[in-house]
Enzyme design. Structure first.
Site, PDB file in Angstrom:
ATOM      1  N   GLU A 282       0.832  -1.215   0.000  1.00 48.12           N
ATOM      2  CA  GLU A 282       0.000   0.000   0.000  1.00 48.12           C
ATOM      3  C   GLU A 282       0.865   1.263   0.000  1.00 48.12           C
ATOM      4  O   GLU A 282       0.563   2.223  -0.710  1.00 48.12           O
ATOM      5  CB  GLU A 282      -0.979   0.009   1.183  1.00 48.12           C
ATOM      6  CG  GLU A 282      -1.964  -1.175   1.223  1.00 48.12           C
ATOM      7  CD  GLU A 282      -2.723  -1.415  -0.077  1.00 48.12           C
ATOM      8  OE1 GLU A 282      -2.848  -0.482  -0.889  1.00 48.12           O
ATOM      9  OE2 GLU A 282      -3.181  -2.558  -0.291  1.00 48.12           O
TER      10      GLU A 282
ATOM     11  N   ASP B 166       3.419  -4.642  -5.408  1.00 48.69           N
ATOM     12  CA  ASP B 166       3.844  -5.930  -4.831  1.00 48.69           C
ATOM     13  C   ASP B 166       5.353  -5.962  -4.665  1.00 48.69           C
ATOM     14  O   ASP B 166       5.883  -6.402  -3.641  1.00 48.69           O
ATOM     15  CB  ASP B 166       3.439  -7.096  -5.753  1.00 48.69           C
ATOM     16  CG  ASP B 166       1.973  -7.489  -5.586  1.00 48.69           C
ATOM     17  OD1 ASP B 166       1.359  -7.078  -4.581  1.00 48.69           O
ATOM     18  OD2 ASP B 166       1.450  -8.216  -6.462  1.00 48.69           O
TER      19      ASP B 166
HETATM   20 ZN   LIG Z   1      -2.789  -2.545  -4.615  1.00 49.98          ZN
END
Ligand SMILES: [Zn+2]
Length: 629
Positions: free
Chosen positions: A477, A540
C-alpha cells in the site's frame, strides 16, 4: 484451510506457490455460489459468517446502537420474502414513467427528475476530490458501463454467447413482469450497448487513472452533451461549477452519435432499470437476474438470501457495521502490534529511499516528503461519518422502495459535498473489509480490522510469517504512492511533477521492465496483461522489498523461509476458469499465482533462503530481476 499442508509432489525450488498451496488447491471445492475460494475469499466468508450470526441475533434482540438497528432492520426486510413482492407496482410505475418520455425534448425537461429518482442516464456524474487540488471537490462526468465487463471483450468469440445469455435473461424477466414489446426492447438495448462499447474506456485505459483528469469548461460540456445539463447541474448543486472533469473525452465527443436514435436509449434505460431492481422483489427474480453474472463468473448458483441480505445492507451501512465489527472482534493488543509493524515499514521505506542509488537527491527528498505526510488508518474509524445518520427509511415500505430511497440519500449526500472542503479524516474502507488500500487523493493508507488476521497477521504467528503476510501488504500500500500513477501525485494528493527529468525517465524504464516481466505470462489459456496490472505489480514489488528491509532491522540475518512461505500462502486461491479469464481482462491485480511466483524471483533473499540454483525453475537470470523501490 490447513496452513500446514505443504505439497510434497512439487519442489519449492520449481514452484513456490504450488509447493505451499498445491495440496490444498487440489482438494478444495469451490462453493457453488462462488467463483473462487481460498485466501482472501475464505477470510471474507469468515467475517461474513460471524456478522450474519450477530445480525440474526439482533433481529430478535435489538442492539442499543440506533444506526446498527437500522442496518439490522433492513437485513430483516430482505429476509421477509413475502413483503418484498409488494414493491412490484412501484417498479412497474417507475418503468411506465419512461413511456412518457418520447424524445430528447421530453428528456431534457425530465432530466433532473430522472437523475434524482435513480433512473439509468446515458452519462454518469458524480463528485470526487479534485486531482489537482485535493482540498476541493470536483464534478466529474463519465460514460455508462457496458453489459460485457470490458470493451475489449466485444471483439472476442465469447461476446455473442454471453450477450445471448443476457438477452435470454432479460426476455424471461420481461415476460414474467408482463411487459410487452420485449423483443424490441432487448434488441434496442443491445444496439445501444454496442455503441457505448465503442466510445468508453477499456479496463486497461481506466488503469491509467491520471488520464481521467480532463478539465473542460462547463459551457463546453453543455454544448457537447445537452443544454439540459446546465439545468440538471444547477438543480443538483445549486450553481454550476466552472469546470467539469471528463473521465473519458472520447465518450463526450461521441455523445450525439450515441443518442442519434433516442428510442435506443429509452429501451436501454428501461431494461437497465428492471434488471438492476427486480432482485429486491423476490428470490425467484433475484435468481433470474443473476443468470448473466453467473455466466461471466462461472458461479453455479446464487448466494443464499442471508448473504444477499448482509451484502446489500453493507452497501449502505458499511462503516456502521465495520465499527461494530472492529470494536467487538479486533483487540487493542493487535492494534498496537500492527501499528508498530506499520511504523517499522515506513521507517525502512524511508531508509531505502535515502540509500536509493538511481535517483538524484532532489527527487529522493520529495519522495521522503510524500512518505512523511502519509496518513495511516488502522482497524476502524474513531467516529462514524455524519452521512450514516441521514440514512433513515420507513420500515413499512417495500424493500425496493427502501433501497431506492436510500440510494437517493447516498447520491444527494455525495452531491452536497461539491462546494464543501474535503474532509481527510473520512475512511474509504470499512472495518469489516478484508482488504487494504492507498487513497492517492488523501495520500493515506487504510488497513481495516478484518484483514488483520491469519495468514496475513496473527499475534500467534512468527515475526517472519507476519512480515511475509501483513508486512508485504503494508509495504504494497505504501508503494502505491510511488507506482506509475502515484508517482505523478504529490504529498498533498495532487497531480504534480516532483521528479527531475532524468529521474522520471529512469523510473519509466523500470516501469516498462515491470510491464514486460508480467506481460504475456500464460494462465488458463489466457495471458496476463502487463499494462493493466503494472501499478499492482510495482506495489507488490515494493511491498516485498520494504518488508524484507523491515524484518532485517528487527531480526537481522533471520531465516527467511517462513517469510516467503507465508507470502505464497496469502495468495492461495482456487478459481473457476471463467473467473480467472474475467480477472485477466478487467482486474488491475495480477493473478495470485504470479503475484507469488513471479515476484519472489526478483529478490536475492529468496535465492539465499532456499538455495535456488540456475537449474531450478524458480531461477531468474539476475539481469532480468527487478527491484524498483
Ligand atoms: Zn494494490
Amino acid at each position: 484451510m490447513n496452513s500446514n499442508e505443504l505439497n510434497s509432489n512439487v519442489r519449492l525450488e520449481d514452484d513456490l506457490y504450488n509447493y505451499v498451496n498445491g495440496e490444498w488447491i487440489a482438494k478444495a471445492k469451490i462453493p457453488a455460489d462462488q467463483s473462487s475460494t481460498g485466501g482472501f475469499i475464505d477470510l471474507r466468508n469468515g467475517v461474513e459468517k460471524i456478522l450474519l450470526k450477530d445480525f440474526k441475533k439482533m433481529l430478535t434482540k435489538p442492539s442499543k446502537d440506533e444506526l446498527l438497528n437500522r442496518a439490522v432492520t433492513l437485513f430483516g426486510k430482505v429476509l421477509d420474502e413475502k413483503s418484498r413482492l409488494t414493491g412490484l407496482n412501484y417498479l412497474l410505475d417507475k418503468v411506465n414513467y419512461l413511456d412518457s418520455i418520447k424524445d430528447e425534448a421530453n428528456f431534457a425537461t425530465a432530466l433532473y427528475y430522472l437523475y434524482s429518482h435513480n433512473y439509468p442516464l446515458p452519462f454518469n456524474i458524480g463528485v470526487t476530490e479534485d486531482m489537482k487540488d485535493a482540498t476541493k471537490y470536483s464534478l466529474i462526468l463519465a460514460g455508462p458501463s457496458t453489459i460485457l465487463p470490458d470493451t475489449t471483450m466485444y471483439n472476442s468469440p465469447n461476446a455473442a454467447p454471453l450477450l445471448n445469455v443476457y438477452k435470454d435473461m432479460v426476455l424471461t424477466i420481461l415476460a414474467k413482469l408482463g411487459i410487452s414489446n420485449a423483443n424490441e426492447l432487448i434488441d434496442k438495448t443491445l444496439q445501444f450497448d454496442m455503441k457505448i462499447s465503442k466510445i468508453v474506456k477499456s479496463s486497461e485505459e481506466w488503469a491509467d487513472y491520471i488520464k481521467c483528469y480532463n478539465p473542460y469548461d462547463f459551457n463546453k460540456v453543455c454544448e457537447l452533451l445537452t443544454p439540459a445539463f446546465a439545468n440538471l447541474v444547477v438543480s443538483c448543486y445549486g450553481k454550476a461549477p466552472e469546470k467539469v472533469i471528463i473521465f473519458d473525452p472520447k465518450f463526450l465527443d461521441n455523445y450525439h452519435e450515441l443518442m442519434a436514435d433516442f428510442s435506443d436509449y429509452l429501451a436501454w434505460a428501461k431494461v437497465n432499470l428492471i434488471v438492476s431492481n427486480v432482485s429486491y422483489l423476490s428470490e425467484e427474480y433475484r435468481n433470474l437476474a443473476g443468470t448473466y453474472a453467473r455466466a461471466i463468473s462461472g458461479a453455479k448458483k446464487m448466494s443464499s438470501v442471508d448473504k444477499f441480505a448482509y451484502r446489500l445492507v453493507n452497501q449502505y451501512y458499511d462503516e456502521v457495521i465495520g465499527v461494530y465489527y472492529g470494536k467487538k472482534y479486533f483487540g487493542e493488543e493487535a492494534k498496537a502490534d500492527v501499528i508498530s509493524i506499520v511504523k517499522n515499514l515506513v521507517e525502512s521505506y524511508k531508509i531505502r529511499l535515502q540509500e536509493n542509488t538511481w535517483l538524484s537527491k532532489a527527487t529522493i527528498d520529495k519522495a521522503i516528503t510524500k512518505l512523511d505526510k502519509m496518513e495511516i488508518k488502522i482497524g476502524y474509524p474513531d467516529k462514524i461519518a455524519d452521512k450514516y445518520y441521514s440514512y433513515v427509511y420507513s420500515p413499512n415500505q417495500s424493500l425496493l422502495e427502501i433501497i431506492d430511497h436510500l440510494t437517493s440519500i447516498v447520491v444527494s449526500y455525495s452531491d452536497a459535498k461539491l462546494y464543501q472542503p474535503v474532509d481527510r479524516t473520512l475512511w474509504v474502507m470499512s472495518g469489516n473489509t478484508v482488504n487494504a488500500c492507498y487513497n492517492p487523493s488523501f495520500n493515506d493508507i487504510t488497513f481495516p480490522a478484518a484483514i488483520l488476521q491469519a495468514p496475513f497477521y496473527s499475534i500467534n504467528q512468527s515475526i517472519e510469517e507476519n512480515y511475509g503476510g501483513i508486512g508485504c501488504v503494508i509495504g504494497h500500500e505504501i508503494s502505491h504512492a510511488f507506482d506509475n500513477n502515484g508517482a505523478q501525485m504529490d504529498e498533498l494528493g495532487n497531480i504534480n511533477n516532483w521528479w527531475t527529468e532524468a529521474d522520471y525517465k529512469n523510473f519509466q524504464t523500470k516501469t516498462q521492465a515491470m510491464i514486460e516481466q508480467f506481460d504475456g505470462l500464460p494462465l488458463e489459456g489466457a495471458k496476463v496483461n502487463g499494462k493493466l496490472s503494472v501499478s499492482e505489480n510495482i506495489a507488490d514489488n515494493g511491498g516485498v522489498t520494504s518488508s524484507l528491509a523491515s524484518i532485517e532491522r528487527i531480526k537481522p540475518n533471520c531465516d527467511l523461509k517462513p517469510f516467503f512461505i507465508n507470502y505464497a500462502r496469502i495468495w492461495c486461491t482456487k478459481a473457476r476458469p471463467e473467473y480467472t479469464k474475467l480477472l485477466l481482462t478487467v482486474d488491475v491485480h495480477g493473478p495470485a499465482y504470479y503475484r507469488a511466483n513471479m515476484q519472489v524471483r526478483n529478490f536475492p533473499e529468496f535465492y539465499k533462503a532456499f538455495n535456488i540454483k540456475e537449474t531450478d525453475k524458480m531461477y531468474l537470470d539476475p539481469a532480468k530481476r527487478i527491484i524498483i523501490w
